[in-house]
Design an enzyme around this catalytic site. Structure first.
Site, short mmCIF file in Angstrom:
data_model
loop_
_atom_site.label_atom_id
_atom_site.label_comp_id
_atom_site.label_asym_id
_atom_site.label_seq_id
_atom_site.Cartn_x
_atom_site.Cartn_y
_atom_site.Cartn_z
CG HIS A 12 42.76 45.14 35.57
ND1 HIS A 12 43.45 43.99 35.26
CD2 HIS A 12 43.36 46.11 34.83
CE1 HIS A 12 44.40 44.25 34.39
NE2 HIS A 12 44.37 45.55 34.12
CG HIS A 59 48.97 47.70 35.35
ND1 HIS A 59 48.29 46.85 36.20
CD2 HIS A 59 48.25 47.75 34.21
CE1 HIS A 59 47.20 46.42 35.58
NE2 HIS A 59 47.16 46.94 34.38
CG HIS A 191 42.27 49.39 27.57
ND1 HIS A 191 42.23 48.02 27.55
CD2 HIS A 191 43.22 49.71 28.49
CE1 HIS A 191 43.09 47.53 28.44
NE2 HIS A 191 43.72 48.54 29.02
CD GLU A 238 45.31 45.08 30.80
OE1 GLU A 238 46.12 45.75 31.43
OE2 GLU A 238 44.08 45.27 30.88
FE FE Z 1 45.62 46.80 32.99
#
Ligand code: FE
Length: 276
Positions: A12, A59, A191, A238
């Protein structure tokens, strides 16, 4: 009696939204991942779902550190776009199904998953980055958003996410009507967006995760948060959200589609899993 017919796991990253909105999706570093979303969109359209359960994380655009729910289900007929501190994208509010949401919420609580129930839940890029790529807009299918805390420790375990998916499968089976459901899990893959390891991706780990998602969800669910973070970077935790999607599917599944790419900063993937 409802039925989960399949699942989609996807990234996402806000970059997906930016590249999409700026019309640069055909540029070489991005071409393959957008083609992957096109394939998933084609499958989703042919699957004719009545409801998309979208598991994602907020977030800090709606929930904040003062009271961050572990699992929050959006039970409403409409979901506005969250204010992410930049111009709001040109999409209408997303349609929901409060009636189905209440049925699923009741079942989850009866199964001892005491989710937070939100009758107002603005949605951020955790939903809005991938969803236009999967369905197009105007929005053709109502959604039931499920926000997962992967931001403020203590986080739910990967095992808890897998079990929540299994409870969702049961809740869908208990629906009054013959509703066709696709469960979407968004986030990751590898990431890290801060510190000395900023921008690192780990394709070997990402591909291992994708390989094991179908046949070995219990093995992935046995990993602790540190294992996800060491292998994929801090924000890669995530990836536990994908296990909710996996848990909602049957034991035996077929991978219909997979695309993996590393165009910038993040390992990006989209995969389609179907009950076999
Ligand atoms: Fe995210």
């Amino acid at each position: 009696m409802g039925r989960v017919i399949g699942g989609i796991g996807c990234s996402h990253s806000p970059a997906l939204a930016g590249i999409h909105d700026s019309g640069k999706r055909h540029l070489p570093p991005w071409q393959s991942i957008f083609a992957g979303f096109d394939a998933a969109k084609e499958w989703l359209s042919a699957a004719r779902p009545d409801l998309l359960i979208v598991c994602y994380n907020d977030h800090l655009n709606h929930f904040f550190f003062d009271s961050y729910p572990t699992f929050a289900l959006g039970v409403a007929d409409s979901f506005p776009l969250a204010d992410e501190g930049r111009p709001t994208r040109a999409f209408a509010p997303l349609p929901g199904r409060a009636d189905l949401g209440w049925q699923i919420a009741r079942s989850l609580v009866a199964q001892e998953f005491d989710i937070t129930i939100c009758q107002e839940m603005p949605l951020d890029h955790g939903v809005l980055s991938p969803l236009p790529l999967l369905t197009g807009s105007p929005w053709p299918v109502p959604i039931l958003p499920l926000a997962v805390n992967v931001v403020q420790h203590p986080l739910p375990t990967a095992r808890r996410c897998l079990r929540l998916g299994q409870a969702i499968r049961q809740a869908v089976a208990e629906l009054d009507d013959a509703i066709r459901v696709v469960v979407i899990g968004t986030g990751g893959l590898s990431h890290q967006l801060h510190g000395p390891d900023f921008g690192q991706v780990n394709p070997a780990w990402d591909l291992e995760f994708l390989d094991r998602l179908g046949p070995d969800p219990d093995g992935l669910a046995a990993l602790d948060h540190g294992a996800f973070m060491r292998r994929g970077g801090a924000e890669a935790v995530e990836m536990i959200i994908w296990l909710i999607m996996r848990g909602a599917l049957a034991t035996q599944i077929r991978e219909i589609h997979r695309t993996y790419a590393t165009p910038a900063l993040t390992g990006l993937a989209v995969c389609v899993l179907q009950n076999s």
